[in-house]
Each structure stands twice: as C-alpha cells, then as structure tokens.
Design an enzyme around this catalytic site. Structure first.
Site, PDB file in Angstrom:
ATOM      1  N   HIS A 148       0.567  -1.610  -0.250  1.00 21.59           N
ATOM      2  CA  HIS A 148      -0.139  -0.344   0.111  1.00 21.59           C
ATOM      3  C   HIS A 148       0.852   1.338  -0.033  1.00 21.59           C
ATOM      4  O   HIS A 148       1.995   1.529   1.396  1.00 21.59           O
ATOM      5  CB  HIS A 148      -1.357   0.236   1.107  1.00 21.59           C
ATOM      6  CG  HIS A 148      -2.142  -0.864   1.107  1.00 21.59           C
ATOM      7  ND1 HIS A 148      -3.082  -1.379   1.028  1.00 21.59           N
ATOM      8  CD2 HIS A 148      -1.805  -2.714   2.077  1.00 21.59           C
ATOM      9  CE1 HIS A 148      -3.078  -2.402   1.007  1.00 21.59           C
ATOM     10  NE2 HIS A 148      -2.747  -3.178   1.432  1.00 21.59           N
ATOM     11  N   ARG A 202      -0.790   4.581  -0.412  1.00 20.11           N
ATOM     12  CA  ARG A 202      -0.901   4.811  -0.353  1.00 20.11           C
ATOM     13  C   ARG A 202      -1.740   6.644  -1.114  1.00 20.11           C
ATOM     14  O   ARG A 202      -2.354   7.714  -0.769  1.00 20.11           O
ATOM     15  CB  ARG A 202      -0.760   6.053   1.413  1.00 20.11           C
ATOM     16  CG  ARG A 202      -0.541   4.629   2.275  1.00 20.11           C
ATOM     17  CD  ARG A 202      -1.982   4.520   3.119  1.00 20.11           C
ATOM     18  NE  ARG A 202      -1.377   3.249   3.740  1.00 20.11           N
ATOM     19  CZ  ARG A 202      -2.448   1.913   4.509  1.00 20.11           C
ATOM     20  NH1 ARG A 202      -3.070   1.920   2.962  1.00 20.11           N
ATOM     21  NH2 ARG A 202      -2.328   1.508   4.837  1.00 20.11           N
ATOM     22  N   ASN A 213      -6.936   0.472  -2.847  1.00 19.06           N
ATOM     23  CA  ASN A 213      -7.318   1.184  -1.720  1.00 19.06           C
ATOM     24  C   ASN A 213      -7.204   2.726  -1.340  1.00 19.06           C
ATOM     25  O   ASN A 213      -6.352   2.443   0.483  1.00 19.06           O
ATOM     26  CB  ASN A 213      -7.556   0.989  -0.533  1.00 19.06           C
ATOM     27  CG  ASN A 213      -6.216   0.035   0.250  1.00 19.06           C
ATOM     28  OD1 ASN A 213      -5.597   0.544  -0.260  1.00 19.06           O
ATOM     29  ND2 ASN A 213      -5.978  -0.089   1.275  1.00 19.06           N
ATOM     30  N   ASP A 238      -8.834  -5.232  -2.028  1.00 21.84           N
ATOM     31  CA  ASP A 238      -8.249  -5.245  -0.694  1.00 21.84           C
ATOM     32  C   ASP A 238      -8.493  -4.391   0.591  1.00 21.84           C
ATOM     33  O   ASP A 238      -8.441  -2.984   0.204  1.00 21.84           O
ATOM     34  CB  ASP A 238      -7.064  -5.351  -0.855  1.00 21.84           C
ATOM     35  CG  ASP A 238      -6.239  -5.514   0.311  1.00 21.84           C
ATOM     36  OD1 ASP A 238      -6.523  -7.313   1.159  1.00 21.84           O
ATOM     37  OD2 ASP A 238      -5.035  -4.816   0.711  1.00 21.84           O
ATOM     38  N   HIS A 271      -2.341 -13.021   1.924  1.00 17.78           N
ATOM     39  CA  HIS A 271      -1.769 -12.399   3.358  1.00 17.78           C
ATOM     40  C   HIS A 271      -2.733 -13.850   4.002  1.00 17.78           C
ATOM     41  O   HIS A 271      -3.545 -13.587   5.086  1.00 17.78           O
ATOM     42  CB  HIS A 271      -2.359 -11.381   4.059  1.00 17.78           C
ATOM     43  CG  HIS A 271      -3.709 -10.535   4.093  1.00 17.78           C
ATOM     44  ND1 HIS A 271      -5.220 -10.708   4.153  1.00 17.78           N
ATOM     45  CD2 HIS A 271      -3.251  -8.624   3.340  1.00 17.78           C
ATOM     46  CE1 HIS A 271      -5.269  -9.960   3.699  1.00 17.78           C
ATOM     47  NE2 HIS A 271      -4.996  -9.134   3.607  1.00 17.78           N
ATOM     48  N   ASP A 279       2.413  -7.010   2.223  1.00 21.04           N
ATOM     49  CA  ASP A 279       1.193  -5.988   3.181  1.00 21.04           C
ATOM     50  C   ASP A 279       1.648  -4.824   3.441  1.00 21.04           C
ATOM     51  O   ASP A 279       1.394  -4.899   4.870  1.00 21.04           O
ATOM     52  CB  ASP A 279       0.615  -6.800   3.870  1.00 21.04           C
ATOM     53  CG  ASP A 279      -0.888  -6.676   3.812  1.00 21.04           C
ATOM     54  OD1 ASP A 279      -1.117  -5.135   3.253  1.00 21.04           O
ATOM     55  OD2 ASP A 279      -1.993  -6.854   5.270  1.00 21.04           O
TER      56      ASP A 279
END
Ligand code: ZN
Lengths: 188, 356, 491
Positions: free
Chosen positions: C83, C85, C115, C174, C259, C360
């Site tokens: 991620h 962001r 996400n 996710d 995960h 992750d």
C-alpha cells in the site's frame, strides 16, 4: 565510616529510669498521663518508660504507638514511600497529658508531624516530649521536656540509636556520613 | 484502628508483627498481574492503616498535601470516580476531575494529546477509566507522572480486585484465602473485574471458580486449561463451569457480576429473565455455599437479575463493606504510587519476572 | 559495500544517483543465488551500462572462503501486495517514499493495492500513480491492482475492462473482502474473461466486527475482542466455492488469496489446489515470524514460541514478556495469530501451497497509530524488514536461503504467470540472474546486522513492531531495470 559509641546499654537503661522519674515529677503524679512512642524506635522506648513508671509508682499507664508517615512533609523528596508501621492509641486522648517518646531529636520536624497526627485523634490536655538523644540543629521552635543525653553534633554526623527490639543490640553510636544524598539524620 | 494483642507489660505488641520489608517500585498500577504477592500484602497492610484513618474523628491526613490527582473518566462511573476522589481528598491531595462530558475528548482530541495537556497543567497522578482495553498502557507511556488504572475495557480493574481481596481477607480466618473457594458468577467474558480477580485470587491461593452461560465464558476455558498445571509462577489454577450449583456449592465467597442489557442485542443471552432463572444468585443457590459464606458484588447491581433483592440485603452480603474498603484501598495505592519516584523497569507490567 | 565492489554511474564520478543507469558495477567473490536456474554458489557479476553483462560462477580455489553467510546477490524482489497510499493518504506514504522504502528492502517491482482515495477503480487513478512514479525518479517498477468494485463499495463492478487496457495486473477490494458472494462471482467471471485474477482479502467481516486481536489465549488475558480464525476460514471457503462455480462458466477465472494467516484456511487452499482449482495464495513476513503473544509484550520469533507438540508456548509461563503490551504497531489485519498458525504459514510456503511472501506493507501516520490499541489503524510498515525477517527464518534453519529468495522473486512471478493476460508482462518473466538482460538485482550482506529504527526506515510509516531490533542482511545495493534504486550510504 567508623561509628563511635556514645552510650552503652547500661547508660540507656539509666537514662530511661531517670526520664521516668522526671515525667512523674513534672506531672505531679500519674493521673491522666499517657505515654506514646513514635514509630519506630520511640515505641520500645515508650514501653520501657511505662514499665519503669510501673516499677516505682505501681501504676500501669496507657501506652500507644504513633506512626507519623502520613504526616511527613518530605514525602516528595524521598525515593521510596516509607512503609507504614502502624498507629495504635488504645485509649481516649481527650484530656490526657501525652508524653511523646522518640529516640533522637534533631530538626524537630518529626515531632511537629507527631503533634499534627496526635491532634487528629483527639484533644490532649498537654503534650510533652521525651527523647533519648538531643543532637541539636533545630529547624523548628521545639524543645524536649526530658532528655536522656545532649550530644553536640555536626550536620554531617549520624546518630544511631540501637535498641534490642528493633536492632538486636543496645547502644548509641555516632558516625560520619559517607555519601552525599544519604539522609542527614539517623532517622527520617 | 486495629485491636492489638497485649503483651506481658500491658503494652501493644506492635513490633512483634512480621515486618518483611517490601520496597514499592511501581510507578504505575495498571493491573494486578504486575504485582508480586509480597507487594499485594504490602497494599493490604497499607490499606489497614488507611482503614485506621477512616475510623478516626478526623478522616484526613496530609500525606499527599499539595500533590495533584486527576481523574480522567472516558466512561461514566460515578461510584468509582467518587471513591477515587474521596480517597485522594482523604490524603489531602488536590483533585481535578475530567470526564468525557467536560473535556475536549468529545471534540476528537486524542488520548495522548489529552494526557500531555493534563501533564502540562500539573497532573501528577492520573486515575483513568477507559472503554478500550490497554488504554492506560498508552497513557503510561506518554505521561510523566503516575497512572492508576480505574478500569480499562474488558481487561483490568486492579483497584476493584484489590478491594475484593481485602474484603475477603477481612471475613476469612487469619485473612488467608488459601484453599478457600471463591465463585464468581456472571458475564465473565466482558468483565475486567473477573480478569483482575483471576490474577489476584490465584496469587492468593484461592480455589477460584468462574461461572456463567457459555456465551459469556468464551476464551476462559483455554485460559483455565493453560494455567491448570501450575504453569504460571506464583499463580494457582482456576476452574470454569456453566453449572452454577457446582460453582457455588461449599463456597466461602460468592460474587455476582453485573449483566448488561446489551448482551441481549448481541445475541449472547435469550433474556434477562432466563439469566435470572438459570444463573441469578437467589437464596436457594446461596444456601449451597458454606453457612458463613459472604456474598459480594462490584456494583452497580441489577437486583432481580444477577442477584436477588433478598440476597443483596441479607446478612451475608458485604456489598457496602466493599464500597467502604474501596476508598481505603485506593488511598493505599495513591499513597504508594506517589512515593514511587524511581521508574520501575519500563516493562514491569506483564513481565514474567514480575509475577511474584 | 565490499571493498572489491565498484559502482560507477553516468553523471557523477562519485557513483550514480537513484534513477541513473548503472554504468559499471563489479562484484567479486559474492554468493550468487539464481532462483530461475536453481543455482547458487560463489560467483562474480559485472553490470555495464545497465545490463547484467556477466555472471561468473567460481569454482575450486577461486571459490575459497566465499560462503552464503556473507555478501549475497539475488534478483530484485517482487512484492505482490503493498500500500503506497497515493492518492489520498500522502501523509502515510507516497509513491516516491514507498518506492524508496521498497528499494531499501531489496524490491525492484511492487504491485500496489487500489484502496487509495479515490480508489483505483478507473484508469485515471492509475495514470496518477504512474506519473508519481515517474516524478519520483525511482526505477522501482510500480504495478497495480484495480478495485473489484466501484469505489470499493461492493455494489457494482469497477471499470474492469478499461483498467485491464490500462495495464492493471488484477483486481482486489483489499482492505476488505469482496462484499458479497454474488459480486465475487461476477468479478471472477468478468476478470477471468479479461485474463486477470481476483485477489481476495479473505475476511468474514461479520465475525470480525469490533475485533482487536486473534481470538485466543492472549486476547482472553488481555481483554481484547477476539478475531476468530473462523473469519478467515469462512471467507476462504466462500471464495473457493464461488470460484468452482465460476469456472464452469469461465475457465480463465483465477483467484488469489492474499495474506492468509491460519492453519485451517491454508489447509483449505492446499486441498483446493490438489483438486485442481486455479487458486494461489501468499503469506506475509509478520504472519510467519510474529505471533499474537507480541501484543502481550513477547518479542521472541514465532518458532521460538512453538512447543514440542506443535502448539504455542505460554509467554506468561516462560517469562517471555519483555516489552510494553498493547503496542499498536502489532495491530494488523488479519491479526497476528498463534505460533502454531505461524508454523502453518511456513509449512504452506515450504510445500508450495503458498508460493510467495508478500509484505502487505501498510504504512500509517503517528496520528493513526498513537491511539488506543482497539482504535488504531490496521497495518504494519514492512517492506524494508521483509528480507531481514526471512533471513531470521534462514538463520534459524527453518528455510533455505534459496527458498527465502525464491519466495521474494520467482514465487510471486510464477503466480502472475498463471494469470493469462499478465503472463506476458515483465513482472511474470524476470527474476533470474540472466546475462544480457537489464540488471535487476539486490546485494545484501548477511553478516551485517542493521538496527531497525524510525530513522533507518525510508517509508513514511514508522509503524513497525521490529523497531528497536536488529536484523541481518543489510541491503547494500538495489538495481532496478539497470538503474540505481538504492545504495547503502555507508557503502
Ligand atoms: Zn488485506
């Protein structure tokens, strides 16, 4: 540090007996008299004073123990909270003449705390003070009525009263403080 | 004031009491799991002294004169807050009271910011109640003073466990809980009181039984199993059962825990009526306990649910004593914490070494 | 850097800057690991003008003294789940800071999750990410998953076809599972038609509402609301059932479960794969190496917390609690499980049920983490510590060095190669030490331990439970696509 003996066990015994006579003499008898020792070494000394009075007067005086921990004004200065030893005043204070007993009189702060504590339990007619050793250096206007021995000291010295009940021996010693940060007096 | 035995000379044998010197080194009290048994006994002895103060004509000593105790309650609990504040005032502390209603918490200020602000305003001892488990550990990490946990989430309520222990000791011969059967009946799953009591009562050597419906005992079985063979140094085993008669039979102490209405919405209980019928402490069930058994409740009670009204007011009930002892225990802890200037090891809580 | 290594770049005499072609880099006497050929041993490499010009395997006297305990060279790592962001949460991470962190971790290719805010549910968002990557100057290749549903809301499908045209390598909601089985079936069919997978975060969110920590012994004692293993098992069995259903209509439907954290759900995948379902899965470094007891204050590796019978040891009984409890950097989704579950993750990696380790990597700001445990955001900043954690497994004899490197390189590449439309992409092909190809490699020193500190992490997210710990395998150099991605400042 080398400790020097300034009172032997026998000298302590004689001092207690003399104080016991003085107390009765000053009070003109034993009516309304109570003996209260300040935790920790004042307590066995108070018991001995009472026992000595019983010996020569034939009167069993009420004896109490006073823990002044909660009344100390230096709690924020000590590293660990002192362990509370217990207060036990198994008689009515009102109207009595209380003789506070302690081992060493130094700055006077302990005695001030003891008087604060005592008046929370009632209203004695009078409070008197008996100490085994008066080593001077008062910081408050407090004076003992009965003194076992006056010992001139410097502030760096430590006066230590040993009593059988607490320390397993009977003597008074004087020594010099080694490290900075140690308490300035033998107790408190 | 405690009654002392009189020796030959007619004077109290104060100095003959065992005087094992325990040094209090905990800067915070976040749970009882961090306490060794000698430390718990020190708290009990200090509580004795505080009880002595509460029995005096003047119920106040200057021990914490000028010290600032701040109560920070994120959950409403008037009784616990008043108990802490009374305790603090009895020690002459200055008390500042913050609740979610009056603080900027409701405006979204973080716990950490709130605590830093309180510290800047002079807070020295922070009594904290919070709905999230572990929140006082976060507070203790950022606060320069002392944190006293007044209950966090489901996790811990150390002052309650200690006042419960104190109350039980008062009623048991010699104050000795070893081998004494203690039954705690109710919503164990959501109970910080139960969790802290597990630590303190297994340390005291009590024969502890936790009882409730299976939905409110979740996870307790595996906990009890893990501790079953004396795995945890300083702590004994305990038992879990859904059979209230098994739990209560021959008990020396029976404690009921509060059942909250939310449990019905969560699908954990069919109804309060059914709970009362199957698990409520009524006179019949209490009669299974020893004749001299005491009945306890941390309050506030739902009379008619977890405890029958006649049981709550019976001679066995020591519920008001618990409240009175609560003030004394909290005085003792405030006093002890206030003197602990030296930080304990930063991880003294939950440390295996620290457990007795 | 080893005294025998020399890096020179185009623009400066002092060596290339990040993003510049590595003009010349030679490394003598290192331990080379090539998971494509399956070969490892002493060797030398030469990079010239960004190309891996030569790979020489040393033998006999020349190989003397070169062991796998020192400087190691492997292909650049490929993270299939991170991620970064951006857009939307640039306080926590940006494509630039995430790329720098990735390169510090030895990664040269990273697939980012959608996400973001807005979610990556149309090609415009992907273009923003790509332009941020270009602007960063980092040569780390950024791949992306598109959202399954528009706005990740679980209501209707995202612009899946347009996203495929723009180059996403799959779809995922996710952060959350695909909301309903019905939507999942549609997604598997539509994505399958496009030759791409659905990457599923397997969680039954009804069972995890308000959950804080794995529903087990530790949570019971700490009074944390339980996050049951059943939540993952339920979701995995739902997903596998829907996949089997979808395959009847669209044989190119593919499911990747990311995960996974429990023994039971990994077992479901093991059996589904044995039955021939096109399902793959991955595990994370933290689920391999940490257990829920860390929340209570334990800091031992999961394999040290395993009892002789394969269960979990009791950290209270062992006196293993050495850190302050309720550390929010340990709050992660899925939660840290038991030591036995961690052992199951390792077993799945070893038997091929899980063929990749993904980070992750989930950076968060202090504001989101310096809060009560139950209120903290889920996630661990882990892209810089993945190698060190896997090397701890290697040091403990639980995993071979080649196995660890394969899990970070050919493992994820093989998963991507199983997705028809992505099979031809470079991400699926590279990951070997191949002469004549653009240099894409990492050099690290197993003998050089480094302290994980806030300052040592290049990620904006300092939410690592490993802060305060030392890991082995300091990364000395990362070259991505022939360009310098990271060079240890002390090298
Ligand atoms: Zn996820």
């Amino acid at each position: 540090m080398t400790d020097r003996q300034i009172m032997t066990g026998e000298e302590i015994r004689r001092a207690i007996v003399r104080i016991s006579h003085e107390i009765v003499e000053k009070h003109a008898g034993t009516d309304g008299l109570a003996i209260v020792g300040i935790q920790r070494r004042g307590v066995p000394l108070a018991k001995r004073v009472a026992a000595a009075i019983e010996e020569h007067e034939g009167v069993r005086l009420p004896v109490g123990a006073l823990d002044i921990t909660f009344y100390r004004d230096d709690l924020s200065l000590v590293a660990q909270q002192p362990i509370v030893k217990g207060t036990d005043l198994p008689f009515d204070l009102n109207g009595t003449t209380v003789v506070l007993v302690d081992d060493v009189l130094y700055t006077g702060r302990t005695i001030r705390c003891a008087m604060d504590a005592l008046v929370d339990f009632g209203r004695p007619r009078a409070i008197r003070l008996a100490v085994l050793i008066d080593r001077g250096h008062r910081e408050l206007p407090i004076r003992a009525d009965h003194v076992g021995k006056n010992v001139p000291t410097s502030r760096e010295e430590i006066v230590k009263v040993h009593v059988e009940e607490v320390d397993g021996s009977e003597e008074v010693t004087i020594g010099r403080q080694l490290r900075a940060g140690e308490p300035a007096a033998g107790r408190q | 004031m405690s009654v002392q035995a009189y020796g030959a000379a007619g004077v109290p044998e104060i100095d003959s009491a065992p005087t094992q010197e325990v040094v209090w080194h905990h800067r915070h009290l976040l749970d009882v799991d961090a306490l060794t048994w000698p430390e718990i006994e020190l708290i009990m002895r200090t509580t004795d002294e505080m009880k002595g103060i509460l029995a005096r004509p003047i119920r106040k000593v200057p021990a914490l004169n000028g010290r600032r105790v701040t109560t920070l309650f994120y959950e409403a609990s008037t009784r616990t807050r008043v108990s802490f504040e009374t305790a603090a005032r009895n020690l002459s502390a200055d008390v500042v009271s913050i609740s979610t209603a009056t603080s900027s918490v409701t405006k979204g200020e973080s716990l950490v910011d709130t605590i830093r602000t309180l510290e800047a305003l002079g807070a020295e001892i922070l009594v904290m109640r919070h709905s999230v488990s572990g929140a006082p550990y976060l507070a203790a990490e950022v606060f320069g003073g002392h944190v006293l946990n007044g209950g966090d989430g489901w996790h811990a309520h150390p002052t309650q466990a200690l006042l419960d222990l104190y109350t039980m000791r008062q009623h048991l011969p010699g104050g000795d809980l070893r081998g004494r059967k203690v039954a705690i009946v109710g919503d164990i799953l959501h109970s910080r009181v139960a969790r802290s009591n597990i630590w303190s009562l297994t340390a005291a050597g009590a024969d502890l039984w936790l009882c409730g419906p299976a939905t409110l005992l979740r996870g307790m079985d595996r906990w009890a199993t893990a501790w079953g063979d004396g795995a945890i140094p300083g702590h004994g085993r305990f038992h879990v059962t859904s059979d209230v008669e098994v739990a209560v039979r021959d008990a020396d102490v029976v404690m009921a825990l509060r059942i909250q209405r939310e449990r019905m919405q969560g699908g954990l209980l069919p109804s309060l009526r059914e709970y009362a019928a199957r698990f409520g402490l009524n006179a019949e069930r209490v009669s299974l306990a020893k004749p001299e058994a005491i009945v306890m409740h941390p309050g506030p009670m739902n009379e008619g649910v977890e405890i029958a009204p006649d049981v709550a007011v019976s001679g066995r009930a020591v519920i008001t004593e618990q409240v009175a002892n609560g003030v004394a225990v909290r005085m003792a802890l405030l006093y002890l914490l206030a003197g602990a200037h030296e930080t304990g090891r930063p991880h003294d809580a939950h440390s295996g070494e620290a457990i007795r | 850097m080893s005294p025998r290594a020399k890096t020179t770049g185009a623009a400066s005499a002092a060596g290339p800057k990040v993003g510049e072609v590595v003009e010349r880099f030679e490394l003598e006497k290192a331990w080379l690991v090539d998971p494509v050929s399956g070969r490892e041993g002493p060797g030398e490499i030469v990079v010239r003008d960004g190309v891996l010009e030569s790979v020489v395997w040393l033998e006999g006297e020349e190989a003397q003294g070169v062991t796998d305990k020192g400087v190691v060279v492997g292909p650049g790592f490929f993270d299939l789940h991170a991620h970064f962001r951006e857009p939307g949460f640039e306080d926590a991470e940006t494509v630039a800071s995430g790329s720098a962190a990735a390169a510090h971790g030895g990664y040269t290719t990273v697939a980012v999750m959608p996400n973001t805010s807005p979610a990556l549910d149309d090609p415009g968002v992907l273009e923003r990410i790509r332009s941020a990557s270009r602007a960063s100057g980092s040569p780390v290749e950024i791949l992306a998953f598109g959202a399954v549903s528009a706005g990740r809301a679980g209501e209707q499908l995202s612009a899946m076809g347009e996203l495929a045209d723009a180059g996403v390598i799959g779809y995922s909601d996710d952060g959350a599972p695909v909301k309903t089985p019905k939507l999942l079936r549609s997604a598997l069919l539509y994505a399958g038609m496009l030759g791409l997978p659905v990457v599923e975060h397997a969680e039954d969110i009804e069972l995890t509402a308000a959950a804080e920590a794995h529903d087990g012994y530790v949570a019971s004692i700490l009074g944390l609301q339980g996050w049951p293993a059943a939540a993952e098992v339920n979701a995995v069995s739902r997903d596998l059932g829907v996949l089997a259903d979808a395959l009847a209509d669209e044989p190119r439907a593919r499911l990747h479960l990311t995960h996974l954290s429990t023994a039971a759900s990994l077992d479901l995948v093991r059996r589904a794969r044995a039955a021939g379902l096109p399902v793959t899965c991955d595990v994370t470094p933290h689920h391999l190496a940490l257990a829920d007891e860390w929340i209570a204050g334990s800091r031992r590796w999961s394999w040290e917390a395993l009892s002789a019978d394969g269960g979990s040891r009791d950290p209270w009984a062992d006196g293993a609690l050495t850190a302050w409890p309720y550390n929010t950097s340990l709050r992660v989704n899925p939660p840290l499980r038991t030591a036995a579950d961690a052992a199951a993750c390792l077993a799945a990696l070893l038997d091929g049920t899980a063929s990749a380790v993904v980070t992750d990597h989930a950076p968060h700001t202090v504001v989101d983490k310096e809060v009560e445990f139950g209120r903290a955001s889920n996630g661990i900043s882990g892209i810089e510590t993945a190698l060190g954690v896997l090397l701890a497994l290697v040091d403990a004899g639980k995993l071979s060095l080649a196995g660890a490197i394969a899990a970070l390189t050919t493992g994820p590449a093989a998963i991507v190669a199983g997705w028809p439309a992505a099979a031809a992409t470079p991400a699926a092909r590279k990951r070997g030490l191949t002469e004549g190809a653009p240099a894409d490699l990492v050099v690290f020193d197993r003998a050089d331990r480094w302290a994980v500190t806030e300052a040592s992490l290049l990620s904006k997210g300092k939410n690592s439970p490993l802060i305060g710990r030392e890991l082995s395998g300091r990364v000395l150099l990362t070259i991505a696509g022939g360009k310098l991605a990271y060079e240890d400042p002390q090298a």
